[in-house]
Design a protein around this motif. Structure first.
Motif, PDB file in Angstrom:
ATOM      1  N   LYS A  11       1.324  24.948  28.468  1.00 59.85           N
ATOM      2  CA  LYS A  11       1.780  23.567  28.295  1.00 59.85           C
ATOM      3  C   LYS A  11       1.550  22.812  29.586  1.00 59.85           C
ATOM      4  N   ARG A  12       0.932  21.633  29.435  1.00 57.17           N
ATOM      5  CA  ARG A  12       0.650  20.797  30.599  1.00 57.17           C
ATOM      6  C   ARG A  12       1.173  19.394  30.347  1.00 57.17           C
ATOM      7  N   PHE A  13       1.543  18.730  31.424  1.00 53.38           N
ATOM      8  CA  PHE A  13       1.868  17.317  31.384  1.00 53.38           C
ATOM      9  C   PHE A  13       0.977  16.646  32.428  1.00 53.38           C
ATOM     10  N   GLY A  14      -0.019  15.896  31.955  1.00 51.66           N
ATOM     11  CA  GLY A  14      -0.979  15.311  32.878  1.00 51.66           C
ATOM     12  C   GLY A  14      -1.793  16.402  33.536  1.00 51.66           C
ATOM     13  N   GLU A  15      -1.868  16.364  34.873  1.00 46.78           N
ATOM     14  CA  GLU A  15      -2.628  17.363  35.628  1.00 46.78           C
ATOM     15  C   GLU A  15      -1.805  18.601  35.942  1.00 46.78           C
ATOM     16  N   ARG A  16      -0.516  18.549  35.648  1.00 48.69           N
ATOM     17  CA  ARG A  16       0.363  19.651  36.054  1.00 48.69           C
ATOM     18  C   ARG A  16       0.528  20.668  34.934  1.00 48.69           C
ATOM     19  N   THR A  17       0.330  21.938  35.279  1.00 49.50           N
ATOM     20  CA  THR A  17       0.539  23.028  34.333  1.00 49.50           C
ATOM     21  C   THR A  17       1.997  23.502  34.446  1.00 49.50           C
ATOM     22  N   ILE A  18       2.723  23.421  33.337  1.00 50.79           N
ATOM     23  CA  ILE A  18       4.128  23.826  33.324  1.00 50.79           C
ATOM     24  C   ILE A  18       4.261  25.296  32.930  1.00 50.79           C
ATOM     25  N   ILE A  19       3.588  25.677  31.848  1.00 48.25           N
ATOM     26  CA  ILE A  19       3.578  27.065  31.369  1.00 48.25           C
ATOM     27  C   ILE A  19       2.124  27.485  31.224  1.00 48.25           C
ATOM     28  N   ASP A  20       1.756  28.605  31.815  1.00 50.27           N
ATOM     29  CA  ASP A  20       0.354  29.017  31.845  1.00 50.27           C
ATOM     30  C   ASP A  20       0.191  30.409  31.232  1.00 50.27           C
ATOM     31  N   ASN A  21      -0.397  30.447  30.016  1.00 52.55           N
ATOM     32  CA  ASN A  21      -0.830  31.699  29.387  1.00 52.55           C
ATOM     33  C   ASN A  21       0.313  32.721  29.288  1.00 52.55           C
ATOM     34  N   LEU A  22       1.407  32.329  28.667  1.00 51.74           N
ATOM     35  CA  LEU A  22       2.560  33.215  28.496  1.00 51.74           C
ATOM     36  C   LEU A  22       2.475  33.930  27.159  1.00 51.74           C
ATOM     37  N   THR A  23       2.561  35.238  27.199  1.00 52.66           N
ATOM     38  CA  THR A  23       2.672  36.048  25.991  1.00 52.66           C
ATOM     39  C   THR A  23       4.034  36.722  26.003  1.00 52.66           C
ATOM     40  N   LEU A  24       4.785  36.538  24.922  1.00 55.58           N
ATOM     41  CA  LEU A  24       6.173  37.026  24.883  1.00 55.58           C
ATOM     42  C   LEU A  24       6.581  37.276  23.452  1.00 55.58           C
ATOM     43  N   ARG A  25       7.164  38.417  23.205  1.00 56.21           N
ATOM     44  CA  ARG A  25       7.764  38.710  21.910  1.00 56.21           C
ATOM     45  C   ARG A  25       9.263  38.871  22.091  1.00 56.21           C
ATOM     46  N   VAL A  26       9.998  38.069  21.369  1.00 57.99           N
ATOM     47  CA  VAL A  26      11.457  38.103  21.436  1.00 57.99           C
ATOM     48  C   VAL A  26      11.982  38.805  20.198  1.00 57.99           C
ATOM     49  N   ALA A  27      12.747  39.868  20.425  1.00 59.56           N
ATOM     50  CA  ALA A  27      13.256  40.666  19.318  1.00 59.56           C
ATOM     51  C   ALA A  27      14.690  40.261  18.979  1.00 59.56           C
ATOM     52  N   ARG A  28      15.115  40.639  17.782  1.00 52.49           N
ATOM     53  CA  ARG A  28      16.501  40.400  17.377  1.00 52.49           C
ATOM     54  C   ARG A  28      17.461  41.094  18.350  1.00 52.49           C
ATOM     55  N   ARG A  29      18.517  40.382  18.720  1.00 54.26           N
ATOM     56  CA  ARG A  29      19.557  40.820  19.651  1.00 54.26           C
ATOM     57  C   ARG A  29      19.108  40.788  21.110  1.00 54.26           C
ATOM     58  N   ASP A  30      17.899  40.304  21.382  1.00 51.95           N
ATOM     59  CA  ASP A  30      17.546  40.042  22.783  1.00 51.95           C
ATOM     60  C   ASP A  30      18.455  38.953  23.335  1.00 51.95           C
ATOM     61  N   ARG A  31      18.813  39.079  24.604  1.00 50.88           N
ATOM     62  CA  ARG A  31      19.524  38.017  25.330  1.00 50.88           C
ATOM     63  C   ARG A  31      18.587  37.572  26.455  1.00 50.88           C
ATOM     64  N   ILE A  32      17.993  36.397  26.297  1.00 53.67           N
ATOM     65  CA  ILE A  32      16.960  35.914  27.213  1.00 53.67           C
ATOM     66  C   ILE A  32      17.567  34.897  28.170  1.00 53.67           C
ATOM     67  N   GLY A  33      17.471  35.148  29.467  1.00 50.92           N
ATOM     68  CA  GLY A  33      17.893  34.189  30.475  1.00 50.92           C
ATOM     69  C   GLY A  33      16.683  33.494  31.073  1.00 50.92           C
ATOM     70  N   ILE A  34      16.749  32.173  31.208  1.00 50.54           N
ATOM     71  CA  ILE A  34      15.652  31.390  31.782  1.00 50.54           C
ATOM     72  C   ILE A  34      16.139  30.772  33.087  1.00 50.54           C
ATOM     73  N   VAL A  35      15.448  31.111  34.200  1.00 47.58           N
ATOM     74  CA  VAL A  35      15.894  30.661  35.518  1.00 47.58           C
ATOM     75  C   VAL A  35      14.736  30.033  36.285  1.00 47.58           C
ATOM     76  N   GLY A  36      15.097  29.259  37.285  1.00 43.08           N
ATOM     77  CA  GLY A  36      14.104  28.600  38.134  1.00 43.08           C
ATOM     78  C   GLY A  36      14.692  27.326  38.698  1.00 43.08           C
ATOM     79  N   ARG A  37      14.035  26.785  39.719  1.00 38.50           N
ATOM     80  CA  ARG A  37      14.551  25.571  40.334  1.00 38.50           C
ATOM     81  C   ARG A  37      14.370  24.392  39.388  1.00 38.50           C
ATOM     82  N   ASN A  38      15.078  23.293  39.662  1.00 39.76           N
ATOM     83  CA  ASN A  38      14.923  22.090  38.851  1.00 39.76           C
ATOM     84  C   ASN A  38      13.476  21.606  38.902  1.00 39.76           C
TER      85      ASN A  38
END
Length: 594
Positions: free
Chosen positions: A289-316
């Motif tokens: 995912k990109r906004f203009g010239e900036r790449t926000i998410i680059d080539n992410l492959t992820l499988r989320v299974a039932r009962r996974d608890r996913i935490g998303i962290v990073g600076r603002n």
């Protein structure tokens, strides 16, 4: 404690038809680092304003050493009537010096020339911190200072407070923040104040002892009514003990999830059986995912299974909200594909705050005006369900406008957790919650039978709840790590650039070379086997010493014993940390040997 520079004796305040608290004695020394702890609605924020002289007490005497500068960092800065954040920072009679404010703003990464009306919650919070710190306080009163801050800014504030030469009193739900900084604790409980010469790290052991003593006294006096009034406190005590079992289960879930993942840093999951594939609820392949010239998410492959608890962290600004929207289908990726289970039924807590209209009652919000509620197929009476979420049943007909911010957040959780769902999305769920409610939220997430996505800056909360952490560094790369925040921090540490942290421009070094395969020596293997038991022994020793230290009269009665315990705890913690690092290094070596 050294001679106080600010004191309140016999402090009392009337609220509504009765006393919010009365007869409080509070003393703040020149270098005190005080955690102010209490449930939502106990009056912590009000007490902080009384200490700071912002409001007047109905009784009591306030004494302050002449020339002492007391500054309050309030939860919600008042930006009315100001054009820019700089106008707010530099306004008032106690305006800081320009260059001091600019220096702190630069380190925090805030543009003070930004229009106040369009500033985000995080920018407003940073501006308030700049204003407070630049005024050169002797006593700093901090009300939820980490709200709306990203992890980099929180760590910067921690470093600043560690170097601060004055005293501070802090209200916070951030356990990691409190544990790292505080050395004394004020506990506001049922209109009374208790003080212990221990930091927040010893708070749980102290309160458990207080509750146990009260229970014994109540049984001795056969005070049936008193025991009934303590149902909430005993429930909290039991909840903490149950959560220890949940932590053990969480560790097992993390180990199981790590076994499903590919090489370190890879998001590809090993799901070779049909049964495993049937449990995948979100399947993302090479999404960007990109906004203009900036790449926000680059080539992410992820499988989320039932009962996974996913935490998303990073600076603002790193892309947490964008990633969350991609994983919930709110945004389409620019490239790659993402598929969702056909039966996915999500509850997004953050989108439901419009339901909390001030004129509505608790009953109307939770049960649409009735007495009963269906909770995941089980019919429950409103009063009993409110108890589960730490409300007194008498509050069923209270107006939403009369509740504190934390109580409103807790009520929203009570409503949404009752709805049938298999995907729970929590965006900064810990803001405005007290520690007891965080324990409750941890418990509910642990028991939830679906998948959970959490965006949070609360490091301790993530360590207690998630099985996988998605870490964003702002470059488009997403680290996928089995475990919580500390696990992500540990993995990225070898790649982090050396030198002082920067809130504005974090730098990442190239990945380290693959580990060299070596055979463990006899001593290494023995340490790998024995260190877990040694770590448990040290944890038990620390808990025993902290419980002894929780005696409020110990310092006066036996100062040498107090000092010896403090030294013993510090030594044990250092030894435990070294043992943990040694075990982790050996575990990595063992993995390298195959």
């Amino acid at each position: 404690m050294a001679a106080p520079i600010l004191s309140y004796e016999g402090l009392g305040l009337v609220q509504g038809s009765g006393w919010l608290f009365r007869g409080l004695d509070i003393h703040i020394g020149q270098r005190d680092r005080l955690a102010l702890i209490g449930r939502n609605g106990a009056g912590k924020t009000t007490l902080l304003k009384l200490i700071g002289g912002k409001i007047d007490a109905d009784e009591g005497r306030r004494t302050i050493v002449p020339g002492t500068r007391v500054i309050i960092l309030e939860q919600e800065p008042d930006l009315r009537g100001v054009a820019t954040l700089r106008d707010y920072v530099m306004g008032g009679d106690d305006a800081p010096i320009d260059y001091e404010a600019d220096a702190i703003a630069d380190q925090l990464g805030i543009d003070l020339d930004r229009e106040a009306a369009s500033a985000s919650g995080g920018e407003r919070r940073r501006a308030a911190i700049v204003r407070a710190l630049a005024q050169d306080p002797d006593v700093l009163l901090l009300d939820e200072p980490t709200n709306h801050l990203d992890i980099a800014a929180i760590e910067w504030l921690e470093d600043w407070l560690k170097r601060f030469h004055g005293a501070f009193v802090v209200i916070s739900h951030d356990r990691t923040f409190l544990t790292r900084l505080t050395k004394q604790t004020l506990w506001l409980d049922r209109g009374a104040i208790r003080r212990a010469e221990i930091g927040f790290g010893g708070f749980d052991a102290w309160t458990e002892q207080v509750y146990a003593d009260e229970a014994r006294n109540a049984e001795r006096l056969d005070a049936k009514l008193k025991l009934e009034e303590h149902w909430l406190l005993r429930g909290v005590t039991g909840r903490r003990k149950r959560n220890q079992g949940r932590l053990t289960k969480l560790i097992e879930m993390r180990a199981e999830r790590a076994a499903m993942m590919g090489p370190q840093g890879s998001a590809n999951l090993v799901t070779g059986t049909d049964d495993a594939r049937s449990k995948i609820v979100i399947d993302a392949k090479g999404i960007s995912k990109r906004f203009g010239e900036r790449t926000i998410i680059d080539n992410l492959t992820l499988r989320v299974a039932r009962r996974d608890r996913i935490g998303i962290v990073g600076r603002n600004g790193a892309g947490k909200s964008t990633l969350l929207k991609l994983l919930t289908g709110e945004l389409e990726p620019d490239s790659g594909s993402i598929r969702f289970a056909k039966t996915l039924d999500a509850v997004v807590i953050d989108q439901q705050r419009s339901l909390m209209a001030p004129e509505k009652t608790v009953r109307e919000v939770v049960t649409d005006g009735g007495d009963w509620i269906d909770v995941l197929g089980v019919r429950k009476h409103l009063h009993g369900y409110l108890k589960e979420f730490l409300f007194d049943p008498s509050m069923a007909d209270a107006k939403i406008g009369s509740l504190s911010g934390g109580e409103r957040s807790r009520l929203l959780l009570a409503r949404e957790f009752a709805r049938p769902s298999n995907l729970l999305v929590l965006d900064e769920p810990t803001n405005d919650l007290d520690l007891e409610t965080l324990d409750l939220l941890q418990e509910v997430i642990g028991d939830y039978d679906g998948t959970v996505l959490i965006v949070s800056h609360d490091r301790d909360f993530l360590d207690r709840t998630v099985t996988i952490t998605l870490g964003l560094d702002g470059s488009g790369t997403v680290d996928v790590v089995a475990g919580g925040y500390e696990d992500w921090e540990r993995q990225r540490a070898p790649r982090a650039a050396t030198g002082k942290r920067s809130v504005i421009k974090p730098q990442v070094a190239p990945p380290p070379p693959p580990p060299v395969r070596v055979k463990l020596s006899y001593k290494d293997q023995r340490d790998l086997d024995n260190l877990p038991q040694e770590i448990e022994r040290l944890e038990a020793q620390i808990a025993r010493d902290e419980q002894t230290l929780a005696d409020p009269d110990l310092f006066t009665r036996d100062p040498k014993r107090f000092d010896a315990l403090m030294q013993a705890i510090a030594t044990a913690r250092a030894t435990k940390e070294a043992a943990e690092l040694r075990w982790l290094a050996l575990a990595e070596m063992a993995e390298g040997t195959g």
